[in-house]
Design a protein around this motif. Structure first.
Motif, PDB file in Angstrom:
ATOM      1  N   ILE A 192     -15.090 -11.630  18.921  1.00  0.00           N
ATOM      2  CA  ILE A 192     -16.396 -12.194  19.287  1.00  0.00           C
ATOM      3  C   ILE A 192     -16.284 -12.987  20.590  1.00  0.00           C
ATOM      4  CG2 ILE A 192     -18.221 -13.800  18.550  1.00  0.00           C
ATOM      5  CD1 ILE A 192     -17.371 -12.986  15.605  1.00  0.00           C
ATOM      6  N   ALA A 193     -15.238 -13.814  20.697  1.00  0.00           N
ATOM      7  CA  ALA A 193     -15.072 -14.625  21.906  1.00  0.00           C
ATOM      8  C   ALA A 193     -14.882 -13.722  23.123  1.00  0.00           C
ATOM      9  CB  ALA A 193     -13.888 -15.586  21.742  1.00  0.00           C
ATOM     10  N   SER A 194     -14.057 -12.680  22.977  1.00  0.00           N
ATOM     11  CA  SER A 194     -13.828 -11.767  24.108  1.00  0.00           C
ATOM     12  C   SER A 194     -15.134 -11.116  24.534  1.00  0.00           C
ATOM     13  CB  SER A 194     -12.831 -10.670  23.739  1.00  0.00           C
ATOM     14  OG  SER A 194     -11.673 -11.221  23.213  1.00  0.00           O
ATOM     15  N   ALA A 195     -15.897 -10.649  23.556  1.00  0.00           N
ATOM     16  CA  ALA A 195     -17.166  -9.991  23.883  1.00  0.00           C
ATOM     17  C   ALA A 195     -18.117 -10.948  24.595  1.00  0.00           C
ATOM     18  CB  ALA A 195     -17.812  -9.454  22.601  1.00  0.00           C
ATOM     19  N   MET A 196     -18.023 -12.233  24.247  1.00  0.00           N
ATOM     20  CA  MET A 196     -18.907 -13.221  24.883  1.00  0.00           C
ATOM     21  C   MET A 196     -18.327 -13.704  26.221  1.00  0.00           C
ATOM     22  SD  MET A 196     -19.907 -15.547  21.535  1.00  0.00           S
ATOM     23  CE  MET A 196     -20.761 -16.817  22.468  1.00  0.00           C
ATOM     24  N   GLY A 197     -17.079 -13.319  26.507  1.00  0.00           N
ATOM     25  CA  GLY A 197     -16.441 -13.776  27.747  1.00  0.00           C
ATOM     26  C   GLY A 197     -16.035 -15.240  27.699  1.00  0.00           C
ATOM     27  N   VAL A 198     -15.726 -15.745  26.509  1.00  0.00           N
ATOM     28  CA  VAL A 198     -15.298 -17.144  26.378  1.00  0.00           C
ATOM     29  C   VAL A 198     -13.956 -17.192  25.653  1.00  0.00           C
ATOM     30  CG1 VAL A 198     -17.672 -18.029  26.355  1.00  0.00           C
ATOM     31  CG2 VAL A 198     -16.534 -17.497  24.178  1.00  0.00           C
ATOM     32  N   THR A 199     -13.374 -18.386  25.641  1.00  0.00           N
ATOM     33  CA  THR A 199     -12.118 -18.583  24.918  1.00  0.00           C
ATOM     34  C   THR A 199     -12.377 -19.515  23.742  1.00  0.00           C
ATOM     35  OG1 THR A 199     -10.908 -18.332  26.964  1.00  0.00           O
ATOM     36  CG2 THR A 199      -9.730 -19.357  25.143  1.00  0.00           C
ATOM     37  N   GLY A 252     -20.754 -24.596  21.581  1.00  0.00           N
ATOM     38  CA  GLY A 252     -19.581 -25.398  21.942  1.00  0.00           C
ATOM     39  C   GLY A 252     -18.863 -25.873  20.694  1.00  0.00           C
ATOM     40  N   ILE A 253     -17.541 -25.762  20.721  1.00  0.00           N
ATOM     41  CA  ILE A 253     -16.748 -26.134  19.549  1.00  0.00           C
ATOM     42  C   ILE A 253     -15.410 -26.672  20.011  1.00  0.00           C
ATOM     43  CG2 ILE A 253     -15.760 -23.788  19.220  1.00  0.00           C
ATOM     44  CD1 ILE A 253     -16.948 -25.876  16.263  1.00  0.00           C
ATOM     45  N   ARG A 254     -14.928 -27.707  19.342  1.00  0.00           N
ATOM     46  CA  ARG A 254     -13.619 -28.279  19.666  1.00  0.00           C
ATOM     47  C   ARG A 254     -12.505 -27.341  19.202  1.00  0.00           C
ATOM     48  NH1 ARG A 254     -11.653 -33.312  20.551  1.00  0.00           N
ATOM     49  NH2 ARG A 254      -9.645 -33.854  19.683  1.00  0.00           N
ATOM     50  N   GLN A 255     -12.649 -26.852  17.957  1.00  0.00           N
ATOM     51  CA  GLN A 255     -11.679 -25.865  17.471  1.00  0.00           C
ATOM     52  C   GLN A 255     -12.162 -25.246  16.170  1.00  0.00           C
ATOM     53  OE1 GLN A 255      -8.767 -28.874  16.909  1.00  0.00           O
ATOM     54  NE2 GLN A 255      -8.482 -28.524  14.739  1.00  0.00           N
ATOM     55  N   PHE A 256     -11.782 -24.000  15.988  1.00  0.00           N
ATOM     56  CA  PHE A 256     -11.913 -23.362  14.675  1.00  0.00           C
ATOM     57  C   PHE A 256     -10.611 -23.600  13.935  1.00  0.00           C
ATOM     58  CE2 PHE A 256     -14.729 -20.694  17.305  1.00  0.00           C
ATOM     59  CZ  PHE A 256     -15.871 -20.660  16.511  1.00  0.00           C
ATOM     60  N   ASN A 257     -10.700 -24.026  12.696  1.00  0.00           N
ATOM     61  CA  ASN A 257      -9.512 -24.086  11.851  1.00  0.00           C
ATOM     62  C   ASN A 257      -9.449 -22.756  11.114  1.00  0.00           C
ATOM     63  OD1 ASN A 257      -8.719 -26.640  12.682  1.00  0.00           O
ATOM     64  ND2 ASN A 257     -10.043 -27.656  11.183  1.00  0.00           N
ATOM     65  N   VAL A 258      -8.542 -21.897  11.580  1.00  0.00           N
ATOM     66  CA  VAL A 258      -8.512 -20.501  11.139  1.00  0.00           C
ATOM     67  C   VAL A 258      -7.730 -20.382   9.835  1.00  0.00           C
ATOM     68  CG1 VAL A 258      -7.732 -18.190  11.776  1.00  0.00           C
ATOM     69  CG2 VAL A 258      -8.667 -19.725  13.526  1.00  0.00           C
ATOM     70  N   ARG A 283     -19.430 -13.858  11.041  1.00  0.00           N
ATOM     71  CA  ARG A 283     -19.515 -13.557  12.474  1.00  0.00           C
ATOM     72  C   ARG A 283     -20.662 -14.315  13.121  1.00  0.00           C
ATOM     73  NH1 ARG A 283     -16.882  -8.840  14.331  1.00  0.00           N
ATOM     74  NH2 ARG A 283     -15.138  -8.569  12.922  1.00  0.00           N
ATOM     75  N   ALA A 284     -21.761 -14.419  12.408  1.00  0.00           N
ATOM     76  CA  ALA A 284     -22.913 -15.153  12.958  1.00  0.00           C
ATOM     77  C   ALA A 284     -22.559 -16.628  13.154  1.00  0.00           C
ATOM     78  CB  ALA A 284     -24.116 -15.011  12.023  1.00  0.00           C
ATOM     79  N   GLU A 285     -21.805 -17.197  12.215  1.00  0.00           N
ATOM     80  CA  GLU A 285     -21.418 -18.611  12.340  1.00  0.00           C
ATOM     81  C   GLU A 285     -20.439 -18.805  13.493  1.00  0.00           C
ATOM     82  OE1 GLU A 285     -21.855 -20.340   7.797  1.00  0.00           O
ATOM     83  OE2 GLU A 285     -20.139 -19.077   8.228  1.00  0.00           O
ATOM     84  N   ILE A 286     -19.515 -17.871  13.645  1.00  0.00           N
ATOM     85  CA  ILE A 286     -18.540 -17.976  14.746  1.00  0.00           C
ATOM     86  C   ILE A 286     -19.282 -17.918  16.091  1.00  0.00           C
ATOM     87  CG2 ILE A 286     -16.625 -16.756  15.889  1.00  0.00           C
ATOM     88  CD1 ILE A 286     -15.787 -15.858  12.959  1.00  0.00           C
ATOM     89  N   ARG A 287     -20.232 -16.991  16.187  1.00  0.00           N
ATOM     90  CA  ARG A 287     -21.003 -16.848  17.427  1.00  0.00           C
ATOM     91  C   ARG A 287     -21.810 -18.121  17.710  1.00  0.00           C
ATOM     92  NH1 ARG A 287     -23.293 -12.229  16.046  1.00  0.00           N
ATOM     93  NH2 ARG A 287     -21.401 -11.049  16.434  1.00  0.00           N
ATOM     94  N   LEU A 288     -22.452 -18.628  16.667  1.00  0.00           N
ATOM     95  CA  LEU A 288     -23.256 -19.855  16.799  1.00  0.00           C
ATOM     96  C   LEU A 288     -22.419 -20.991  17.395  1.00  0.00           C
ATOM     97  CD1 LEU A 288     -26.019 -21.238  15.808  1.00  0.00           C
ATOM     98  CD2 LEU A 288     -24.689 -21.975  13.824  1.00  0.00           C
ATOM     99  N   ALA A 289     -21.206 -21.161  16.856  1.00  0.00           N
ATOM    100  CA  ALA A 289     -20.357 -22.263  17.313  1.00  0.00           C
ATOM    101  C   ALA A 289     -19.843 -22.017  18.730  1.00  0.00           C
ATOM    102  CB  ALA A 289     -19.191 -22.456  16.344  1.00  0.00           C
ATOM    103  N   LEU A 290     -19.547 -20.764  19.061  1.00  0.00           N
ATOM    104  CA  LEU A 290     -19.073 -20.474  20.421  1.00  0.00           C
ATOM    105  C   LEU A 290     -20.197 -20.682  21.431  1.00  0.00           C
ATOM    106  CD1 LEU A 290     -16.787 -17.362  19.817  1.00  0.00           C
ATOM    107  CD2 LEU A 290     -16.057 -19.621  20.618  1.00  0.00           C
ATOM    108  N   GLU A 291     -21.417 -20.365  21.036  1.00  0.00           N
ATOM    109  CA  GLU A 291     -22.555 -20.567  21.944  1.00  0.00           C
ATOM    110  C   GLU A 291     -22.842 -22.045  22.152  1.00  0.00           C
ATOM    111  OE1 GLU A 291     -24.878 -16.390  20.959  1.00  0.00           O
ATOM    112  OE2 GLU A 291     -25.574 -18.256  20.038  1.00  0.00           O
TER     113      GLU A 291
END
Ligand code: PLP
Length: 421
Positions: free
Chosen positions: A136-143, A118-124, A108-116
């Protein structure tokens, strides 16, 4: 092709004689060629040409900031597999929209770090990960832009430890179940589906497994589009192998690999992302070491070097072959004799080569392990309390230490003795 050649009987890195670097930094050390890194990146970039594309260097193969800076300067994107690698990419000046985040266990910390940042894409790689990113993205108000890594169940015909595209491997979502996960992703808040991702393994020496995987990605893309998903990008991973020795059959060239991409997927109108690591960094690096002793064993000779398995683990971990060459060019016709090449670490596994045919060498002589740029320095450890070896970057006739050898004091200072001891 690389830029490590004999000139006037001495092995050079571009225009720098290796003994000059050895005198400046001591042995062992890693040395990388800027020209080779650039050349290998361009082979992919130019082969993809007019096809909309991004070549994302797989940082895990060689993660020194100076190396990343060389590639970033050519417009490379980066493929990262941890928060640390993400921060390395950013520190090398790569914008977030050129960084893709792979790996089965993003925290979760890594996902947040990348969303903060900027990231081209997560390979899920799983449904729980998809749910975590959405939350995490919803809570941060980002996509969060995502691709789903599918496991195509293709045999890559490579070493079992680096094959990733068989159904029994931990990677990706079984391709047959992909439509279910895409349907889930389309409904989740904070998620924007961008594409499909696949990576079937490393050190592939044939094109057929790539072709098989890409054809499955093609079929899936068409099916997903029919279901209403906007698939705009295809991330095809890395994995193209390199020649570790000149006597082997050479693996396919980047232009041939890109030919397979274009033939299988070129008409889908997708942006193509690829994540080569080893092919860019592998033959761009050497590990240079000194002979400490020659030892006569029972019916065999040992060449004992100052480099060990902690500096270059591939031979003991994967049984990998690295060409080992003397830095002073032997006279033509010098007889070869079989030698076991070993390091000083207290494990029998600390063996680089068995019965390797080598020219006579003496204590103090320099030798170079070829093709050591990828999965070399990055996998090094301080086992046996051996400080990490330094890394040096050559550019024409200049060289610079891009990571210094830590002193023994620095190494020891990382431990703390509790006050109650
Ligand atoms: C390791 C890895 C790569 C790079 O593989 P190479 O064989 O070095 O080209 C690319 N993508 C993913 C997801 C990886 O795990």
């Amino acid at each position: 092709m690389d830029h490590f050649l004999y000139r006037d009987g001495i092995l050079h890195a571009e225009d720098v004689p290796l003994p000059e670097i050895a005198a400046a930094v001591g042995t062992p050390f890693y040395v990388y060629s800027t020209a080779t890194l650039e050349r290998h990146f361009r082979l992919f970039d130019e082969a993809l040409g007019d096809t909309p594309h991004l070549v994302c260097f797989a940082i895990k193969s060689l993660s020194n900031l100076a190396v990343l800076k060389v590639l970033a300067g050519l417009g490379a994107g980066m493929d990262v597999v941890s928060g640390g690698e993400y921060l390395r990419a950013k520190a090398a000046g790569v914008p977030g929209d050129r960084i893709v985040f792979s790996g089965v266990g993003k925290t979760r910390a890594e996902i947040r770090l990348a969303l903060e940042g900027g990231i081209r894409q997560f390979n899920v790689e799983s449904e729980p990960e998809l749910l975590a990113i959405s939350e995490i993205a919803s809570a941060m108000g980002v996509t969060a832009p995502i691709a789903i890594r599918v496991n195509p169940d293709v045999d890559a015909h490579t070493h079992e430890k680096i094959a990733t595209g068989k159904s029994e491997n931990k990677f990706g979502i079984p391709i047959a179940r992909a439509h279910i996960v895409y349907a889930l992703a389309a409904k989740l808040p904070g998620i924007a589906v961008k594409g499909v991702d696949v990576h079937i393994g490393s050190q592939l020496t044939e094109l057929a497994p790539f072709e098989a995987a890409f054809l499955k990605v093609r079929t899936l893309t068409q099916a997903l589009r029919a279901d209403g998903h906007a698939i705009e990008r295809l991330d095809l991973g890395g994995g193209l192998g390199i020649p570790y020795t000149r006597s082997n059959d050479a693996p396919p060239l980047p232009v041939e690999y890109v030919g397979v991409i274009k033939a299988t997927l070129g008409d889908l109108g997708c942006e193509i992302e690829i994540e080569p690591g080893r092919l860019i960094s592998g033959n761009a690096g050497l590990l240079v070491s000194s002979v400490i002793y020659l030892k006569e064993g029972e019916g065999r000779k040992f060449l004992i070097l100052d480099a060990a398995m902690n500096d270059l683990v591939r031979p003991s971990m994967y049984g990998a072959w690295h060409d080992i060459v003397p830095v002073v060019e032997p006279a033509p016709g010098t007889p070869l004799a079989p030698c076991d090449v070993v390091g000083p670490v207290c494990e029998t596994g600390d063996t680089f080569a068995k019965a390797r045919a080598l020219v006579p060498l003496a204590a103090g002589d320099l030798v170079a392990f070829r093709s050591a740029g990828a999965y070399g320095a990055v996998m090094a450890s301080e086992y046996n309390s051996r400080p990490l070896v330094p890394e040096v970057l050559v550019h024409g006739d200049q060289f610079a230490v891009i990571r210094a050898r830590p002193s023994f004091e620095e190494m020891l200072s990382r431990d703390t003795i509790p006050e109650w001891l």
